[in-house]
Design a protein around this motif. Structure first.
Motif, PDB file in Angstrom:
ATOM      1  N   SER A 320       0.830  -1.208   0.000  1.00 21.32           N
ATOM      2  CA  SER A 320       0.000   0.000   0.000  1.00 21.32           C
ATOM      3  C   SER A 320       0.864   1.257   0.000  1.00 21.32           C
ATOM      4  O   SER A 320       0.608   2.204  -0.747  1.00 21.32           O
ATOM      5  CB  SER A 320      -0.923   0.006   1.226  1.00 21.32           C
ATOM      6  N   LEU A 321       1.909   1.258   0.840  1.00 25.45           N
ATOM      7  CA  LEU A 321       2.780   2.425   0.924  1.00 25.45           C
ATOM      8  C   LEU A 321       3.521   2.670  -0.388  1.00 25.45           C
ATOM      9  O   LEU A 321       3.655   3.809  -0.843  1.00 25.45           O
ATOM     10  CB  LEU A 321       3.788   2.246   2.065  1.00 25.45           C
ATOM     11  N   LEU A 322       3.975   1.593  -1.030  1.00 28.19           N
ATOM     12  CA  LEU A 322       4.737   1.750  -2.265  1.00 28.19           C
ATOM     13  C   LEU A 322       3.849   2.128  -3.440  1.00 28.19           C
ATOM     14  O   LEU A 322       4.268   2.907  -4.312  1.00 28.19           O
ATOM     15  CB  LEU A 322       5.502   0.462  -2.574  1.00 28.19           C
ATOM     16  N   GLY A 325       3.366   5.749  -3.063  1.00 26.23           N
ATOM     17  CA  GLY A 325       4.589   6.465  -3.384  1.00 26.23           C
ATOM     18  C   GLY A 325       4.853   6.539  -4.876  1.00 26.23           C
ATOM     19  O   GLY A 325       5.257   7.582  -5.401  1.00 26.23           O
ATOM     20  N   LEU A 326       4.599   5.435  -5.585  1.00 25.87           N
ATOM     21  CA  LEU A 326       4.785   5.423  -7.034  1.00 25.87           C
ATOM     22  C   LEU A 326       3.774   6.329  -7.724  1.00 25.87           C
ATOM     23  O   LEU A 326       4.093   7.034  -8.685  1.00 25.87           O
ATOM     24  CB  LEU A 326       4.675   3.995  -7.563  1.00 25.87           C
ATOM     25  N   ALA A 327       2.528   6.317  -7.245  1.00 27.80           N
ATOM     26  CA  ALA A 327       1.478   7.125  -7.854  1.00 27.80           C
ATOM     27  C   ALA A 327       1.751   8.616  -7.704  1.00 27.80           C
ATOM     28  O   ALA A 327       1.474   9.403  -8.610  1.00 27.80           O
ATOM     29  CB  ALA A 327       0.119   6.772  -7.239  1.00 27.80           C
ATOM     30  N   LEU A 328       2.307   9.016  -6.559  1.00 21.64           N
ATOM     31  CA  LEU A 328       2.570  10.431  -6.294  1.00 21.64           C
ATOM     32  C   LEU A 328       3.946  10.877  -6.772  1.00 21.64           C
ATOM     33  O   LEU A 328       4.302  12.047  -6.626  1.00 21.64           O
ATOM     34  CB  LEU A 328       2.435  10.713  -4.789  1.00 21.64           C
ATOM     35  N   GLY A 329       4.710   9.961  -7.324  1.00 22.11           N
ATOM     36  CA  GLY A 329       6.043  10.317  -7.790  1.00 22.11           C
ATOM     37  C   GLY A 329       7.064  10.449  -6.678  1.00 22.11           C
ATOM     38  O   GLY A 329       8.165  10.946  -6.907  1.00 22.11           O
ATOM     39  N   GLU A 330       6.718  10.001  -5.462  1.00 22.35           N
ATOM     40  CA  GLU A 330       7.662  10.069  -4.347  1.00 22.35           C
ATOM     41  C   GLU A 330       8.762   9.015  -4.475  1.00 22.35           C
ATOM     42  O   GLU A 330       9.843   9.178  -3.918  1.00 22.35           O
ATOM     43  CB  GLU A 330       6.915   9.873  -3.028  1.00 22.35           C
ATOM     44  N   VAL A 331       8.455   7.947  -5.204  1.00 24.39           N
ATOM     45  CA  VAL A 331       9.400   6.847  -5.395  1.00 24.39           C
ATOM     46  C   VAL A 331       9.430   6.515  -6.885  1.00 24.39           C
ATOM     47  O   VAL A 331       8.390   6.525  -7.546  1.00 24.39           O
ATOM     48  CB  VAL A 331       8.974   5.605  -4.585  1.00 24.39           C
TER      49      VAL A 331
END
Length: 446
Positions: A320-322, A325-331
């Motif tokens: 869920s966290l990843l 993060g991928l969706a928001l461009g954080e990762v």
């Protein structure tokens, strides 16, 4: 049988949002009949509301001559969305009633994929030549405002119709009427996107620069449309609904729950359930492999649900966290090794914490006489502790890596659903559990 809403509810003083809510509670026939009671202006506003349940069906009813102005004045991006829900013959029927210019514009919008800037843009924007001054531009806005969906900004182009700069409406209104538009230009290059830019990338640009709209340009840098913030919100809400369904172990049904047919529900849910069932069959095979150990130490079977659920829960948390993060461009995909190095110690600590709780529970139950685990209760408690450390750590690592793997091979990371992660962890979790048991209990219980 549903009754049409009262005349009072359809009156001119009632907000369109309230009318939409009332019509959505009706069946198709009474909803269509009620919509026909509205005048052209309010019917247009009704159809432009994305939440309207029967929008495409109401669109097909606009065949009478007095209703044709609604078709011509309806926002082109909204018209394109509604036509996508109709079959080819109905699309041709509606398009045939439009002017050539409107029909061409709408067909171009329908050509772009739904998850791109072109698929959610509107072609109704305000463009002026850079030779104009403020007074000319304001007069032009007054003349064409009714034919434009929004006027957040004015897009200034050169003689080749290429985008040169953007003037916010607020800056234009506050400027000297005789000032040239070039005097309002800060000198910065305009921020724009291509028609095939992913809608999530468009959303990130709008969010980062606090835009109300962003222009969409072609290869020659000519504007072909704009994506407004409300278009982005609608698109992301649809994307979120689709991701939520996938994360729950199902495909997106693409329509309200009560409107989905029986065959649609079976088709959208059955495939995932079959895949997960086949995965769980591996769990049964793993238990069969350790059948002898289970016969020697039946007490180990009591902790299998505890072991499996803990690993699945830790994996689902990481997934869920990843995905977020991928969706928001954080990762980014290239950050996988940093994520793994982060999740490994996190998993070890979380596993140690859960294992300690399990250890204490077994010993307390043993010493209080609530359950007799036998003379080797201490070894059993240590087995559960070490097994939880391994399984929770493994679950956190596999749960964090699965979205990267899926995105790398071209799949939506949201497909890394909680049931899928839990199934993967279940199978290998049993292997870890019984391997730890064999290491600690051989010569005593095993």
């Amino acid at each position: 049988m549903s009754k049409p809403p009262s005349t009072d509810l359809l009156g001119p003083q009632i907000p369109i949002a309230d009318i939409v809510l009332a019509l959505n509670q009706l069946e198709r026939r009474p909803a269509l009949a009620a919509a026909q009671e509205l005048d052209n202006e309010r019917l247009q506003a009704l159809l432009e509301t994305p939440e309207l349940r029967w929008a495409s069906a109401i669109l097909m009813e606009l065949t009478r001559p007095e209703r044709l102005p609604v078709l011509e004045t309806l926002a082109e991006d909204r018209m394109a969305d509604l036509l996508q829900d109709l079959d080819h013959e109905d699309q041709e029927q509606i398009l045939g009633r439009l002017s050539q210019a409107t029909r061409t514009s709408i067909m171009r919008l329908m050509h772009y994929p739904a998850d791109t800037a072109g698929g959610i843009m509107t072609t109704e924007f305000l463009q002026v030549p850079m030779s104009w001054n403020v007074a000319q531009t304001l007069q032009h806005i007054r003349e064409v405002e009714s034919t434009r969906e929004t006027v957040y900004a004015i897009y200034v182009v050169n003689e080749q119709q290429q985008l040169e700069f953007v003037v916010p409406l607020r800056k234009l209104v506050c400027a000297d009427p005789q000032a040239a538009l070039t005097e309002l230009w800060s000198g910065d290059s305009p921020i724009a996107v291509q028609a095939l830019t992913d809608k999530e990338a468009v959303a990130q640009l709008i969010r980062r620069h606090d835009f109300l709209a962003i222009p969409v340009v072609d290869e020659a840098n000519a504007i072909i449309g704009i994506v407004t913030v409300d278009d982005v919100i609608d698109a992301l809400m649809d994307e979120a609904a689709e991701d939520m369904n996938r994360f729950g172990g199902a495909e997106h049904i693409g329509k309200p729950y009560l409107q989905a047919g029986f065959s649609t529900m079976i088709r959208k849910r059955g495939g995932w359930l079959a895949i997960l069932f086949l995965g769980e069959m591996l769990t049964a095979s793993a238990m069969q492999y350790y059948e002898i150990q289970l016969e020697k130490a039946v007490v180990l079977a009591m902790f299998i649900p505890l072991i499996m659920s803990s690993g699945g829960n830790s994996g689902s948390q990481a997934t869920s966290l990843l995905i977020r993060g991928l969706a928001l461009g954080e990762v980014r995909v290239g950050d996988w090794w940093r994520v793994l190095l982060r999740e490994l110690p996190v998993g070890l600590v979380l596993g140690t914490m859960l294992g300690a709780i399990g250890f204490v529970r077994i010993e307390v139950w043993q010493h209080l006489g609530l359950y007799d685990y036998g003379e080797h209760s201490l070894l059993i408690a240590f087995t559960i502790w070490l097994a939880l450390v391994g399984i929770v750590t493994f679950g956190s690592c596999i749960g964090s890596m699965l979205p990267f793997i899926l995105q790398r091979v071209g799949f939506d990371p949201a497909s890394a659903s909680a049931p899928l992660v839990a199934t993967l962890v279940d199978v290998l979790g049993l292997v870890i559990y019984f391997s730890v048991a064999a290491m600690l209990l051989t010569g005593t219980l095993l």
